[in-house]
Structures are given as C-alpha cells and as structure tokens.
Design an enzyme around this catalytic site. Sequence first.
Site, PDB file in Angstrom:
ATOM      1  N   GLY A 166      11.411  18.320  16.470  1.00  0.00           N
ATOM      2  CA  GLY A 166      10.350  19.277  16.726  1.00  0.00           C
ATOM      3  C   GLY A 166      10.383  20.522  15.860  1.00  0.00           C
ATOM      4  N   CYS A 184      -4.569  -8.186   0.765  1.00  0.00           N
ATOM      5  CA  CYS A 184      -4.378  -8.774  -0.565  1.00  0.00           C
ATOM      6  C   CYS A 184      -4.636 -10.280  -0.576  1.00  0.00           C
ATOM      7  CB  CYS A 184      -2.966  -8.498  -1.056  1.00  0.00           C
ATOM      8  SG  CYS A 184      -2.668  -6.751  -1.313  1.00  0.00           S
ATOM      9  N   ASP A 226      11.735   8.129   6.090  1.00  0.00           N
ATOM     10  CA  ASP A 226      10.459   8.155   6.801  1.00  0.00           C
ATOM     11  C   ASP A 226       9.493   8.957   5.948  1.00  0.00           C
ATOM     12  OD1 ASP A 226      11.194  11.108   7.789  1.00  0.00           O
ATOM     13  OD2 ASP A 226       9.098  10.683   8.237  1.00  0.00           O
ATOM     14  N   ASP A 241      11.909  12.747  15.743  1.00  0.00           N
ATOM     15  CA  ASP A 241      12.308  14.010  15.152  1.00  0.00           C
ATOM     16  C   ASP A 241      12.314  15.058  16.262  1.00  0.00           C
ATOM     17  OD1 ASP A 241      11.258  16.010  12.286  1.00  0.00           O
ATOM     18  OD2 ASP A 241      13.160  15.785  13.321  1.00  0.00           O
ATOM     19  N   GLN A 270      21.764  20.853   6.333  1.00  0.00           N
ATOM     20  CA  GLN A 270      20.887  21.812   5.686  1.00  0.00           C
ATOM     21  C   GLN A 270      21.667  22.488   4.546  1.00  0.00           C
ATOM     22  OE1 GLN A 270      17.690  22.112   6.131  1.00  0.00           O
ATOM     23  NE2 GLN A 270      17.408  21.010   8.075  1.00  0.00           N
ATOM     24  N   CYS A 298       1.487  -9.355  -3.264  1.00  0.00           N
ATOM     25  CA  CYS A 298       1.597  -8.931  -1.871  1.00  0.00           C
ATOM     26  C   CYS A 298       0.984  -9.986  -0.949  1.00  0.00           C
ATOM     27  CB  CYS A 298       0.868  -7.593  -1.680  1.00  0.00           C
ATOM     28  SG  CYS A 298       0.916  -6.979   0.023  1.00  0.00           S
ATOM     29  N   CYS A 340       0.019  -9.417   2.294  1.00  0.00           N
ATOM     30  CA  CYS A 340      -0.651  -8.813   3.461  1.00  0.00           C
ATOM     31  C   CYS A 340      -2.109  -9.265   3.517  1.00  0.00           C
ATOM     32  CB  CYS A 340      -0.553  -7.292   3.378  1.00  0.00           C
ATOM     33  SG  CYS A 340      -1.842  -6.524   2.380  1.00  0.00           S
ATOM     34  N   HIS A 353      -1.706  -2.634   4.026  1.00  0.00           N
ATOM     35  CA  HIS A 353      -1.148  -2.996   2.715  1.00  0.00           C
ATOM     36  C   HIS A 353      -0.019  -2.040   2.314  1.00  0.00           C
ATOM     37  CE1 HIS A 353      -0.429  -3.809  -1.432  1.00  0.00           C
ATOM     38  NE2 HIS A 353      -0.622  -2.520  -1.665  1.00  0.00           N
TER      39      HIS A 353
END
Length: 372
Positions: A94, A309, A266, A92, A189, A304, A306, A335
């Site tokens: 800033g 889990c 994100d 990004d 924008q 899940c 992971c 997770h």
Amino acid sequence: MTEFRYELLAQDGKARLGRIYTAHGVIDTPTFMPVGTAATVKAMLPENVADTGAQILLGNTYHLMLRPGAERIARLGGLHKFMNWDKPILTDSGGYQVMSLAKLRKITEDGVTFKSHIDGRKFNLTPERSMEIQHLLGSTITMAFDECTPFPATEQQARESMQMSMRWAKRSRDAFVNREGYALYGIQQGSVFENLRRESSEKLTELDLPGHSVGGLAVGEGQQIMFDTLDFCVDMLPANKPRYLMGVGKPSDLVGAVMRGIDQFDCVLPTRSGRNAQAFTHRGTLNLKNGRHRDDDRPLDDQCGCPACTKYSRAYLHHLIKAGEMLGSVLLTWHNLAYYQDLMRDMRSAISEGRMDAFARDFHAAQEGGDI
Ligand SMILES: CNc1nc2c(CC[C@H]3O[C@@H](OC)[C@H](O)[C@@H]3O)c3nc(N)[nH]c(=O)c3cc2[nH]1
C-alpha cells in the site's frame, strides 16, 4: 500442508532457475506476475490468465482497502475465492500506491494518513494495519509496509527514507500472522546508493524473512541506472531466497534483470498497454492504431499461440481498436500477457541449458530487427 520454500535448480551466470513452493501451488522462476489491482486482471477472465501460463497474480492493499474493503473480502471468503483464482497471490503493502494515488497524504513514524482518491474518506495505513489487511485478503505472499523512496533523492533523503522503511519492516514482521505456506517479503530500499542498499539488506537479513524484493527502482531512473544499481544490490540479498524486482518492466528490462539475478517481476505494462492498442511481439513493439495495419491480414505475432494471433488478423485488431470495441482490449491484453509468459518460459529454458547469453543476444537482435 506445504511449507513456503525456494529451490534453486540451476544457474547461468547470475541468472537463476528456481521454484517457489507455497500453500496455493508452485511458482517456476524467473516468473512474471500479472497485475490484478482491484481483484481482477483487467479485461481478462482468471482462467484465461492461467491459460497464458501465469502461476501467480498481484493484488493491491491500497485499492482493495478502499473498495470493496478488506473486512468485506474476508467475510466473502478471501481474495482467492472472491476473484476465483486458486493459485498464489502476492499483494503489495500500500505504501507505493498511497504516494502515487492518494490525496492529502501525511507521513509520520506511525504510518501514512490519506484521503481516498475515490470518495475522499480518510484512512490511516500503518505497518500493523497493512499486515492485517493482507491477512484478511488471504495473500499468499505479503509485502512489508514501506516507503518507496522517490527518484532522484539525495543520499541523506534516501538514508532517512530507507531507515524508516527498515523500522517499518520490523514492525511488519512483528505483526505478520505466520501461516504454513505463506510468506512475508522484506523490501530493500536505498535508492541508487551502494552503502544504503547494503545497510538495508543487513537490516532485512536480520529479520530472517522467506523472501525479499528490490524496491525503490522503476521510479523514473531509466534502464541503465536501474541495471547499474541491480549490478550491486541483488547480490546483497540472501541467495537462498526469492528476489522480486517491483514494478518491472518492459521486455528488455526483464531480460537484463534476470541476467542480474532477479526471480520475480510485476508490471502493469502488458495489461495497460493492451488497453492502449500497444502489442509486444517477438519482433518488437507495434501500435495497432496505426493505419498501416488496416489491410494487413497477417497474424500479430507468428510465434505466438494466443487467440489474438491464431484466430484473427492485424487488420481485424486494427478495426476493433479504431471502432473502440472492447474486444480489442481483451485480445491485446491476452496477447501481451501470453507474450510475457512465453518470454519468461524461454528464459527459464535458456538458463536450464546454460545459454542465457545467446538468448539475450538473439532477443535483442529480433527486437531491433525492424519490419514488424
Ligand atoms: C512501476 N514501478 C514501480 N512500482 C513499484 C512498486 C509498486 C508495485 C505495485 O504497483 C502497482 O502498479 C503501479 C502494481 O499493482 C504493483 O503491485 C513498489 N511497491 C512497494 N511497496 N515498494 C517499492 O519500492 C515499489 C517500487 C516500485 N516501482
């Protein structure tokens, strides 16, 4: 070498299945980009972030320019080498962080001057300096320097803010150093105003950029106003290029925004919540601080794969949280990132099979099913 390219593979309503080819590898979209603000996805080794299925990470110009400094990272081989992540990185520009973190900020047509929230040093961030920093970092995808219009804003305030961001977008494009397989994204924008979103999109389209983001949302407007704005503003951006919705979101935000044509996301939520004992699961959200988990030997999420889990119980996770053990943050972050990647993977499958509407219905039913 690879040229930066977006391939639209399938559509289901407005939802898109695609692929972005970059100098650092391929990104299957819709995609979720874990946030690695200070050159680390907090509490995670990069190889374990990759294990969850993440194909691209986020970095931040603001944080890295303050510490350790963009020139220092460049001298050390760039951000990919510095943080041991060889896949794509989007940084990004800033502007958003200056407004949300820095002290004594002053905005002029030239850019923003501010004092570091870390040690009070004075900085000046302009479109040109933001491009230079992101070039020094070696970002695969550079974001234009913009101002994220606060919410709420009057139409006139939003117009002035958007028009300055569009002048900054042109300066960003003129200062950006083109490299094959790298890209500069423009940021739309215009707050919640259809006419301003259109004016912003027309200005960005003139710059002929390889990708765009929808900025100025997830700033407190709430999910319904965000969706109502997306209903008209996403289609204003070129359909043959990726569309990134900045800072979004919780799982139901992702489902609703994918259905409105967004390709990239994100959000700090999965990582930040993981450090605060909050877990996102296929059957809703739960907080492991709650005493009801102390004797529960079930897995956190039985759908899940992971480590949290498959190797531990809710009772153990609860114990780690109550004891303030750092492994608690590691396992819940791991997770949540795995859950977000599974959600994106399941939506990519649903789009490819033309069953996104059914997926969304099943998703909401499972989330509201209770008894988790
Ligand atoms: C949360 N809502 C939200 N975030 C936003 C961000 C920062 C995301 C960035 O901020 C960081 O997390 C707060 C992450 O590292 C990410 O890179 C934005 N950035 C820019 N340049 N312009 C915007 O209009 C904008 C809007 C946002 N809305």
